[in-house]
Scaffold this motif. Structure first.
Motif, mmCIF file in Angstrom:
data_model
loop_
_atom_site.group_PDB
_atom_site.id
_atom_site.type_symbol
_atom_site.label_atom_id
_atom_site.label_comp_id
_atom_site.label_asym_id
_atom_site.label_seq_id
_atom_site.Cartn_x
_atom_site.Cartn_y
_atom_site.Cartn_z
ATOM 1 N N PRO A 104 59.212 -53.784 96.483
ATOM 2 C CA PRO A 104 59.890 -52.885 97.429
ATOM 3 C C PRO A 104 59.040 -51.735 97.962
ATOM 4 O O PRO A 104 59.395 -51.107 98.961
ATOM 5 N N GLU A 105 57.920 -51.473 97.325
ATOM 6 C CA GLU A 105 57.050 -50.372 97.754
ATOM 7 C C GLU A 105 55.718 -50.879 98.290
ATOM 8 O O GLU A 105 55.290 -50.514 99.400
ATOM 9 N N LEU A 106 55.057 -51.743 97.530
ATOM 10 C CA LEU A 106 53.708 -52.183 97.857
ATOM 11 C C LEU A 106 53.664 -53.587 98.451
ATOM 12 O O LEU A 106 52.595 -54.057 98.821
ATOM 13 N N GLY A 107 54.791 -54.241 98.552
ATOM 14 C CA GLY A 107 54.836 -55.621 98.998
ATOM 15 C C GLY A 107 54.480 -55.806 100.465
ATOM 16 O O GLY A 107 54.534 -54.871 101.263
ATOM 17 N N ASN A 108 54.129 -57.040 100.812
ATOM 18 C CA ASN A 108 53.794 -57.352 102.202
ATOM 19 C C ASN A 108 54.942 -57.030 103.150
ATOM 20 O O ASN A 108 54.727 -56.453 104.222
ATOM 21 N N ASN A 109 56.156 -57.405 102.777
ATOM 22 C CA ASN A 109 57.304 -57.132 103.645
ATOM 23 C C ASN A 109 57.573 -55.641 103.773
ATOM 24 O O ASN A 109 57.873 -55.140 104.861
ATOM 25 N N ALA A 110 57.482 -54.923 102.669
ATOM 26 C CA ALA A 110 57.719 -53.471 102.694
ATOM 27 C C ALA A 110 56.660 -52.762 103.521
ATOM 28 O O ALA A 110 56.967 -51.841 104.302
ATOM 29 N N GLN A 111 55.416 -53.185 103.380
ATOM 30 C CA GLN A 111 54.330 -52.556 104.131
ATOM 31 C C GLN A 111 54.433 -52.855 105.625
ATOM 32 O O GLN A 111 54.176 -51.986 106.458
ATOM 33 N N LEU A 112 54.836 -54.089 105.976
ATOM 34 C CA LEU A 112 54.993 -54.428 107.390
ATOM 35 C C LEU A 112 56.124 -53.606 108.006
ATOM 36 O O LEU A 112 56.000 -53.119 109.133
ATOM 37 N N ALA A 113 57.214 -53.435 107.269
ATOM 38 C CA ALA A 113 58.323 -52.614 107.762
ATOM 39 C C ALA A 113 57.870 -51.187 108.022
ATOM 40 O O ALA A 113 58.226 -50.577 109.039
ATOM 41 N N GLN A 114 57.065 -50.655 107.122
ATOM 42 C CA GLN A 114 56.561 -49.291 107.281
ATOM 43 C C GLN A 114 55.675 -49.179 108.521
ATOM 44 O O GLN A 114 55.797 -48.228 109.303
ATOM 45 N N LEU A 115 54.825 -50.166 108.732
ATOM 46 C CA LEU A 115 53.922 -50.149 109.886
ATOM 47 C C LEU A 115 54.678 -50.257 111.208
ATOM 48 O O LEU A 115 54.293 -49.651 112.204
ATOM 49 N N LEU A 116 55.771 -51.043 111.208
ATOM 50 C CA LEU A 116 56.529 -51.258 112.432
ATOM 51 C C LEU A 116 57.674 -50.262 112.601
ATOM 52 O O LEU A 116 58.400 -50.313 113.582
ATOM 53 N N ASP A 117 57.827 -49.358 111.635
ATOM 54 C CA ASP A 117 58.882 -48.342 111.668
ATOM 55 C C ASP A 117 60.267 -48.987 111.669
ATOM 56 O O ASP A 117 61.152 -48.612 112.436
ATOM 57 N N ILE A 118 60.451 -49.952 110.765
ATOM 58 C CA ILE A 118 61.748 -50.599 110.567
ATOM 59 C C ILE A 118 62.460 -49.923 109.403
ATOM 60 O O ILE A 118 61.871 -49.698 108.341
ATOM 61 N N GLU A 119 63.721 -49.595 109.573
ATOM 62 C CA GLU A 119 64.539 -49.075 108.482
ATOM 63 C C GLU A 119 65.051 -50.258 107.663
ATOM 64 O O GLU A 119 65.878 -51.044 108.125
ATOM 65 N N VAL A 120 64.534 -50.418 106.448
ATOM 66 C CA VAL A 120 64.902 -51.552 105.596
ATOM 67 C C VAL A 120 66.341 -51.386 105.116
ATOM 68 O O VAL A 120 66.730 -50.320 104.636
ATOM 69 N N GLU A 121 67.126 -52.467 105.221
ATOM 70 C CA GLU A 121 68.517 -52.413 104.784
ATOM 71 C C GLU A 121 68.773 -53.278 103.560
ATOM 72 O O GLU A 121 69.471 -52.855 102.640
ATOM 73 N N ALA A 122 68.234 -54.505 103.535
ATOM 74 C CA ALA A 122 68.540 -55.403 102.419
ATOM 75 C C ALA A 122 67.623 -56.610 102.450
ATOM 76 O O ALA A 122 66.861 -56.817 103.389
ATOM 77 N N GLY A 123 67.736 -57.423 101.397
ATOM 78 C CA GLY A 123 67.095 -58.721 101.405
ATOM 79 C C GLY A 123 67.905 -59.672 102.268
ATOM 80 O O GLY A 123 69.142 -59.673 102.199
ATOM 81 N N LEU A 124 67.243 -60.456 103.063
ATOM 82 C CA LEU A 124 67.940 -61.378 103.955
ATOM 83 C C LEU A 124 68.742 -62.406 103.166
ATOM 84 O O LEU A 124 69.772 -62.898 103.619
ATOM 85 N N GLU A 125 68.279 -62.713 101.953
ATOM 86 C CA GLU A 125 68.973 -63.677 101.106
ATOM 87 C C GLU A 125 70.065 -63.027 100.261
ATOM 88 O O GLU A 125 70.738 -63.709 99.484
ATOM 89 N N GLY A 126 70.213 -61.713 100.378
ATOM 90 C CA GLY A 126 71.308 -61.035 99.702
ATOM 91 C C GLY A 126 71.071 -60.652 98.263
ATOM 92 O O GLY A 126 72.014 -60.328 97.536
#
Length: 252
Positions: A104-126
């Motif tokens: 959730p902090e150092l992961g590829n998905n978390a880092q990409l969200a930070q770079l693209l300025d996406i507000e993370v809400e949840a895992g897509l798989e729930g």
């Protein structure tokens, strides 16, 4: 730092024991006991190994390591050359695949969200170990605007497959770095406006067009640079290790 101590620190941070993966996570090839210099990169290619040898590194830390399920087991050819290079120069190889995708902090998905300025809400798989994520942008944007943002951030022009209504604005977005294109239907089912992955398949084109979602393929390598880079920076800051990130060119 002792090489097994480093593995314990990485395992404590990434919790690979909780994740079913396609390869072993952790210390994959054992080298020198004492680690002073670490090279990080996306994939343990020969070019990355050669750089590690050049700078006298004691360890390489990557997202894509070795010993994948289904690959030939014999240590020969390209695989043999890579492993011989590591052993000859006493270099440890550490690899973390899915644990580095989902952290959730150092992961590829978390880092990409930070770079693209996406507000993370949840895992897509729930659930907390979801490989794909979903979130939203602070303001709606067009498909062209998001394509431009991806190009600017990743230094790679993305493939944009637009729905029939190309002017459909994007507020909500799902994403999965690397080979995550098949999560697109899950993104559609949750009513998201767009989906981003690294790789694209032939079938993805028709899914995006027919199901009315903006789709962006931004490159497997390009979307997965940032997890291992962030992990190396964390090691340097928290444990005073000499860590160098090396970005080996890869257009895929």
């Amino acid at each position: 730092m002792n090489h097994l101590q480093l593995e314990a620190i990485l395992n404590d941070k990434l919790s690979p024991q909780l994740i079913k993966d396609y390869c072993p996570n952790g210390l994959q090839v054992e080298g020198a006991v004492e680690i002073k210099k670490i090279v990080t990169g996306v994939t343990a290619s020969q070019a990355l190994i050669d750089h590690a040898i050049l700078v006298n590194a004691d360890a390489i830390l990557v997202h894509h390591g070795y010993f994948w399920k289904g690959e030939p087991e014999a240590i020969r050819g390209m695989k043999g050359k890579r492993i011989r290079s590591l052993i000859k120069h006493d270099i440890n190889l550490f690899g973390y695949h899915l644990p580095l995708d989902i952290h959730p902090e150092l992961g590829n998905n978390a880092q990409l969200a930070q770079l693209l300025d996406i507000e993370v809400e949840a895992g897509l798989e729930g659930h907390a170990q979801s490989v794909a994520m979903c979130g939203r942008f602070k303001r709606p944007m067009s498909g062209k605007e998001l394509a431009q943002r991806l190009h600017s951030v990743l230094n790679r022009e993305p493939l944009h497959i637009a729905p029939e209504s190309e002017d459909k604005l994007i507020t909500t977005v799902g994403w999965c770095t690397g080979g995550g294109q098949d999560y697109i239907e899950m993104a559609v089912a949750q009513g998201l406006d767009a989906f981003i992955s690294g790789e694209v398949s032939e079938r993805t084109t028709y899914t995006a067009r027919e199901m009315g979602i903006h789709y962006f393929a931004a490159g497997h390598h390009a979307t997965e640079r940032y997890g291992v880079k962030a992990l190396g920076e964390w090691l340097a800051a928290e444990h005073s290790l000499d860590v160098e990130f090396v970005d080996i060119d890869n257009p895929v």
